[in-house]
Design an enzyme around this catalytic site. Structure first.
Site, PDB file in Angstrom:
ATOM      1  N   SER A  33       3.765   2.436   7.256  1.00  0.00           N
ATOM      2  CA  SER A  33       4.112   1.026   7.386  1.00  0.00           C
ATOM      3  C   SER A  33       4.290   0.351   6.028  1.00  0.00           C
ATOM      4  O   SER A  33       3.486   0.533   5.119  1.00  0.00           O
ATOM      5  CB  SER A  33       3.009   0.313   8.162  1.00  0.00           C
ATOM      6  OG  SER A  33       3.271  -1.073   8.192  1.00  0.00           O
ATOM      7  N   LYS A  39       7.261  -2.033   9.106  1.00  0.00           N
ATOM      8  CA  LYS A  39       6.491  -2.965   8.275  1.00  0.00           C
ATOM      9  C   LYS A  39       5.671  -3.870   9.201  1.00  0.00           C
ATOM     10  O   LYS A  39       6.125  -4.201  10.300  1.00  0.00           O
ATOM     11  CB  LYS A  39       7.478  -3.812   7.465  1.00  0.00           C
ATOM     12  CG  LYS A  39       6.869  -4.991   6.716  1.00  0.00           C
ATOM     13  CD  LYS A  39       6.121  -4.543   5.494  1.00  0.00           C
ATOM     14  CE  LYS A  39       5.347  -5.682   4.810  1.00  0.00           C
ATOM     15  NZ  LYS A  39       4.368  -5.137   3.850  1.00  0.00           N
ATOM     16  N   ILE A  77       2.242  -6.973  -1.677  1.00  0.00           N
ATOM     17  CA  ILE A  77       3.393  -7.627  -1.042  1.00  0.00           C
ATOM     18  C   ILE A  77       2.888  -8.858  -0.281  1.00  0.00           C
ATOM     19  O   ILE A  77       3.557  -9.887  -0.248  1.00  0.00           O
ATOM     20  CB  ILE A  77       4.104  -6.663  -0.054  1.00  0.00           C
ATOM     21  CG1 ILE A  77       4.436  -5.321  -0.716  1.00  0.00           C
ATOM     22  CG2 ILE A  77       5.357  -7.315   0.553  1.00  0.00           C
ATOM     23  CD1 ILE A  77       5.427  -5.351  -1.822  1.00  0.00           C
ATOM     24  N   LEU A 127       2.231  -8.846   2.978  1.00  0.00           N
ATOM     25  CA  LEU A 127       2.706  -8.795   4.360  1.00  0.00           C
ATOM     26  C   LEU A 127       3.850  -9.754   4.658  1.00  0.00           C
ATOM     27  O   LEU A 127       3.918 -10.352   5.735  1.00  0.00           O
ATOM     28  CB  LEU A 127       1.551  -9.008   5.344  1.00  0.00           C
ATOM     29  CG  LEU A 127       0.496  -7.889   5.325  1.00  0.00           C
ATOM     30  CD1 LEU A 127      -0.675  -8.241   6.232  1.00  0.00           C
ATOM     31  CD2 LEU A 127       1.101  -6.556   5.756  1.00  0.00           C
ATOM     32  N   ASN A 129      -2.975  -3.336  12.035  1.00  0.00           N
ATOM     33  CA  ASN A 129      -3.391  -3.299  10.644  1.00  0.00           C
ATOM     34  C   ASN A 129      -4.580  -4.228  10.427  1.00  0.00           C
ATOM     35  O   ASN A 129      -4.416  -5.423  10.257  1.00  0.00           O
ATOM     36  CB  ASN A 129      -2.216  -3.705   9.744  1.00  0.00           C
ATOM     37  CG  ASN A 129      -2.588  -3.730   8.279  1.00  0.00           C
ATOM     38  OD1 ASN A 129      -3.679  -3.302   7.899  1.00  0.00           O
ATOM     39  ND2 ASN A 129      -1.697  -4.221   7.441  1.00  0.00           N
ATOM     40  N   CYS A 139      -5.356  -4.582   5.571  1.00  0.00           N
ATOM     41  CA  CYS A 139      -4.521  -4.926   4.427  1.00  0.00           C
ATOM     42  C   CYS A 139      -5.351  -5.653   3.384  1.00  0.00           C
ATOM     43  O   CYS A 139      -5.916  -6.707   3.656  1.00  0.00           O
ATOM     44  CB  CYS A 139      -3.339  -5.795   4.814  1.00  0.00           C
ATOM     45  SG  CYS A 139      -2.328  -6.142   3.363  1.00  0.00           S
ATOM     46  N   GLY A 154      -0.601   9.374   0.008  1.00  0.00           N
ATOM     47  CA  GLY A 154      -0.109  10.254  -1.046  1.00  0.00           C
ATOM     48  C   GLY A 154       0.702  11.455  -0.603  1.00  0.00           C
ATOM     49  O   GLY A 154       0.970  12.350  -1.406  1.00  0.00           O
ATOM     50  N   GLY A 204       4.584   7.483   2.877  1.00  0.00           N
ATOM     51  CA  GLY A 204       4.824   6.132   2.371  1.00  0.00           C
ATOM     52  C   GLY A 204       5.450   6.098   1.005  1.00  0.00           C
ATOM     53  O   GLY A 204       6.677   6.219   0.855  1.00  0.00           O
TER      54      GLY A 204
HETATM   55  C1  LIG Z   1       4.773  -1.391  -0.671  1.00  0.00           C
HETATM   56  C2  LIG Z   1       3.787  -1.075   0.414  1.00  0.00           C
HETATM   57  C3  LIG Z   1       3.696  -1.903   1.533  1.00  0.00           C
HETATM   58  C4  LIG Z   1       2.778  -1.628   2.550  1.00  0.00           C
HETATM   59  N1  LIG Z   1       2.741  -2.434   3.651  1.00  0.00           N
HETATM   60  C5  LIG Z   1       1.893  -2.143   4.672  1.00  0.00           C
HETATM   61  C6  LIG Z   1       1.897  -2.921   5.883  1.00  0.00           C
HETATM   62  O1  LIG Z   1       2.670  -3.854   6.040  1.00  0.00           O
HETATM   63  N2  LIG Z   1       1.014  -2.584   6.863  1.00  0.00           N
HETATM   64  C7  LIG Z   1       0.158  -1.527   6.739  1.00  0.00           C
HETATM   65  O2  LIG Z   1      -0.598  -1.254   7.668  1.00  0.00           O
HETATM   66  N3  LIG Z   1       0.162  -0.751   5.625  1.00  0.00           N
HETATM   67  C8  LIG Z   1       1.006  -1.043   4.593  1.00  0.00           C
HETATM   68  N4  LIG Z   1       1.015  -0.232   3.468  1.00  0.00           N
HETATM   69  C9  LIG Z   1       0.110   0.927   3.390  1.00  0.00           C
HETATM   70  C10 LIG Z   1       0.830   2.225   3.770  1.00  0.00           C
HETATM   71  O3  LIG Z   1       1.302   2.173   5.104  1.00  0.00           O
HETATM   72  C11 LIG Z   1      -0.080   3.451   3.594  1.00  0.00           C
HETATM   73  O4  LIG Z   1      -1.223   3.298   4.415  1.00  0.00           O
HETATM   74  C12 LIG Z   1      -0.549   3.650   2.161  1.00  0.00           C
HETATM   75  O5  LIG Z   1       0.450   3.273   1.259  1.00  0.00           O
HETATM   76  C13 LIG Z   1      -0.962   5.103   1.873  1.00  0.00           C
HETATM   77  O6  LIG Z   1       0.107   6.001   2.041  1.00  0.00           O
HETATM   78  P1  LIG Z   1       1.089   6.495   0.831  1.00  0.00           P
HETATM   79  O7  LIG Z   1       0.213   6.902  -0.303  1.00  0.00           O
HETATM   80  O8  LIG Z   1       1.895   7.605   1.411  1.00  0.00           O
HETATM   81  O9  LIG Z   1       1.919   5.323   0.466  1.00  0.00           O
HETATM   82  C14 LIG Z   1       1.925  -0.505   2.439  1.00  0.00           C
HETATM   83  C15 LIG Z   1       2.020   0.336   1.320  1.00  0.00           C
HETATM   84  C16 LIG Z   1       2.939   0.063   0.306  1.00  0.00           C
HETATM   85  C17 LIG Z   1       3.014   0.980  -0.875  1.00  0.00           C
END
Ligand SMILES: Cc1cc2nc3c(=O)[nH]c(=O)nc-3n(C[C@H](O)[C@H](O)[C@H](O)COP(=O)(O)O)c2cc1C
Ligand SMILES: Cc1cc2nc3c(=O)[nH]c(=O)nc-3n(C[C@H](O)[C@H](O)[C@H](O)COP(=O)(O)OP(=O)(O)OC[C@H]3O[C@@H](n4cnc5c(N)ncnc54)[C@H](O)[C@@H]3O)c2cc1C
Ligand code: FES
Lengths: 301, 256
Positions: free
Chosen positions: A21, A45, A71, A73, A126, A129, A243, A264
């Site tokens: 997300s 998102k 960000i 949200l 979520n 956040c 990651g 992500g």
């Molecule tokens: C730019 C950005 C925006 C994110 N927005 C949300 C969000 O709106 N809702 C949510 O539950 N997680 C959000 N996340 C968290 C990711 O969904 C994920 O849990 C986290 O980044 C770990 O995974 P990754 O290392 O593969 O990015 C966001 C992460 C990033 C980097």
């Protein structure tokens, strides 16, 4: 024959690879790079009952092997989301998981109720956040609050409910058990780890919000550990993330106990990552003569 | 269609202190690129994961080549400066909207660059089907001026007065008593702010290329927003994505 299908609360994904997300919008932008129908699911998102403007910029900063984001949200609100984003996603042969955010229980419930009549497959709530002042993580750091909000959401939800957990807690298994007790159909983890970066030349915070959520390859060992611990403590499926950039990364989470995975930050440095990971998992299964992906879930314990 | 591809370095030169000019051979990006668009350049070390957005300075569609001109300011650009002919580098593009070239047809257009905002104005000048008036502002050392001269009328401003008008781009416009029908500009925010005011005073449209920190570069993460004066259709709030809705905006659409 290789069978990559997995099942989350009765929803069958063609493969375990989903998007994380907030990193993938509602799929429109990345559909220029990958065929969304090759993915197990697209996770949108976070969406709230009304549009949110998000935080001031800078909202993103690079850290070694990862990044910070605040960000806040930003989202267009559920009405435009239902009119525009869901119909777009419905054109693809993939499952849709809508990520829901709010400042209060009522706000979460309004979105969940509105989605009850929409053709989406899963809800991801979520409660983790780190980048909004009220709501979000406030719900995710207290087991009683986790259980209560899960129960409230379950009362009005028409789709299976996945509670998204925060790693910014002393013991994530307590939160996972609280979600399970509240009736969650699955849990997803990890959301970002709260971090900070200081720009020493300008002697200011790198992010306007001062703190941000850390993600990307650097957080992976923490995420794998947490997925493993949660897998030992609950009986509901886990969607693992944090990651993941390669098929090997995804397989680590699956072997640790995740039924599906979300990709992500990796999209930002490899827009083809999701499909490459799905293909890589198939190749791994061929190489290891594994017929069913489900045989790998939690195989290391 | 946007692609991420491995590009081969054709040549790299240092053209001023800390300013480098990099020619890249691309497979698909150059053929689709327009003036004012940018690419995301990646570091290959595994530690620096986010892309560095760099504007297109020149585009050769027949040869499939791109020229990037950039200033070394940090770890990423430092790594790029070490690239040599034959090396490869990962590039995502073409990104963003670019300048509205059709709207400039038959018009006299100020192409204004300030500092590291100078490079994108070169290809813009070369492709403009009108009368480009190039106004370039530098701190001290000049770069790209020979190429700029070939592309149109060129006036220069330097902060230290070592070349052209002593002062900024607006000082140069006034000193040379220049007039135009519209403005395309790229440079630091104070410059864009002044040009927005100049455009309003003179009742001419002013297009500005904006900068913000980016993560995805394609419009998905909402990392790179700028404030818009009206509610944006995509975001439903007063926010626009620099990487996707921009980087070029009509100055009156955005808060500067
Ligand atoms: C730019 C950005 C925006 C994110 N927005 C949300 C969000 O709106 N809702 C949510 O539950 N997680 C959000 N996340 C968290 C990711 O969904 C994920 O849990 C986290 O980044 C770990 O995974 P990754 O290392 O593969 O990015 C966001 C992460 C990033 C980097
Ligand atoms: C649309 C656009 C076009 C650009 N065109 C050019 C150009 O043609 N020539 C040029 O020299 N520079 C250009 N820049 C600025 C350039 O992106 C930064 O100077 C560069 O990213 C710095 O990277 P670094 O690793 O050397 O610096 P570091 O400070 O080590 O970078 C750390 C992180 O911050 C980001 N960052 C740092 N400064 C900026 C900045 N000013 N804007 C956006 N992100 C930044 C980097 O991308 C990286 O993710 C442009 C920026 C944008 C947004
Ligand atoms: S950098 Fe992700 S939306 Fe612009």
């Amino acid at each position: 024959m290789i069978d990559t299908r997995v099942n989350i609360a009765g929803v069958e994904l063609k493969n375990p690879v989903m998007t994380a997300s907030g990193t993938f919008g509602s799929g429109m932008e990345y559909s220029e790079f990958v065929d969304l129908s090759r993915l197990g699911g697209v996770v949108t998102k976070g969406v709230a009952d009304v549009p949110w403007p998000g935080n001031p910029t800078p909202r993103v900063a690079e850290t070694t092997g990862g990044m910070l984001n605040a960000i806040g949200l930003q989202n267009p609100g559920i009405d435009v989301f239902c009119k525009r984003d869901i119909p777009f996603l419905k054109q693809h042969d993939t499952k849709i998981m809508v990520n829901v955010c709010g400042h209060s229980t009522e706000e979460y419930l309004r979105v969940v109720e509105r989605l009850a009549s929409e053709p989406v497959d899963l809800l991801e709530i979520n409660i983790s956040c780190p980048n909004v002042k009220e709501g979000g993580i406030a719900f995710g750091q207290d087991p009683k609050a986790v259980e209560t909000i899960t129960r409230e959401v379950k009362k009005v939800a028409a789709q299976p409910v996945v509670m998204k957990l925060s790693p910014n807690v002393t013991d994530i298994t307590v939160m996972a058990r609280a979600a399970e007790a509240g009736g969650a159909d699955a849990v997803s983890l990890i959301n970002t780890l709260t971090g900070m970066k200081i720009d020493v030349e300008r002697q200011t915070f790198a992010l306007a919000n001062k703190t941000g959520g850390m993600s990307g390859p650097a957080v992976k060992p923490v995420a794998v550990r947490m997925v493993y611990q949660v897998a030992q403590s609950v009986n509901i499926p886990i969607i693992g993330m944090g990651g993941i950039a390669t098929a090997e990364d995804a397989l680590e989470f699956i072997l640790a106990g995740a039924t599906a995975v979300s990709v992500g930050t990796a999209n930002f440095f490899n827009p083809y990552a999701t499909v490459e990971i799905a293909e890589g998992i198939e190749n791994y299964m061929k190489r290891h003569n594994i017929e069913k992906l489900t045989d790998l879930i939690g195989a290391v314990h | 269609m946007k692609v991420k591809e491995k590009c081969i370095v054709i040549s790299q030169d240092c053209i001023a202190k800390d300013i480098y000019s990099l020619w890249l051979k691309t497979d698909k990006i150059a053929a689709q690129a327009r003036p004012g668009q940018f690419v995301s350049v990646y570091c290959n070390d595994g530690g620096h994961l986010l892309p560095r957005p760099i504007s297109l300075c020149e585009i050769n569609q027949e040869k499939g080549t791109l020229r990037l001109v950039y200033r070394v300011v940090g770890k990423g650009t430092e790594m790029f400066a070490a690239l040599k002919a034959g090396d490869s580098v990962e590039v995502l593009g073409p990104l963003g909207n670019g300048f509205p070239m059709e709207e400039a047809e038959g018009k006299r257009v100020f192409l204004i660059g300030g500092g590291i905002g100078v490079p994108p104005m070169l290809e813009t000048a070369k492709q403009l089907k009108g009368e480009p008036v190039l106004v370039m502002g530098y701190r001290d050392e000049l770069f790209l001026t020979d190429e700029m001269k070939k592309a149109g009328e060129l006036v220069i401003a330097t902060e230290d007065g070592s070349a052209g008008t002593k002062g900024n781009v607006l000082d140069a416009i006034r000193e040379n008593d220049l007039k135009a029908d519209m403005i395309f500009a790229c440079g630091p925010k104070p410059m864009l702010r002044a040009l927005k005011a100049y455009g309003l005073e003179n009742n001419i449209p002013c297009y500005v290329s904006m900068e913000e920190r980016m993560a995805c570069g394609v419009g998905a993460c909402l990392g790179c927003v700028c404030q818009s004066t009206e509610v944006d259709d995509h975001s439903q709030v007063k926010n626009k994505r620099v990487c996707k809705d921009g980087p070029v905006f009509l100055s009156t659409e955005v808060e500067l």
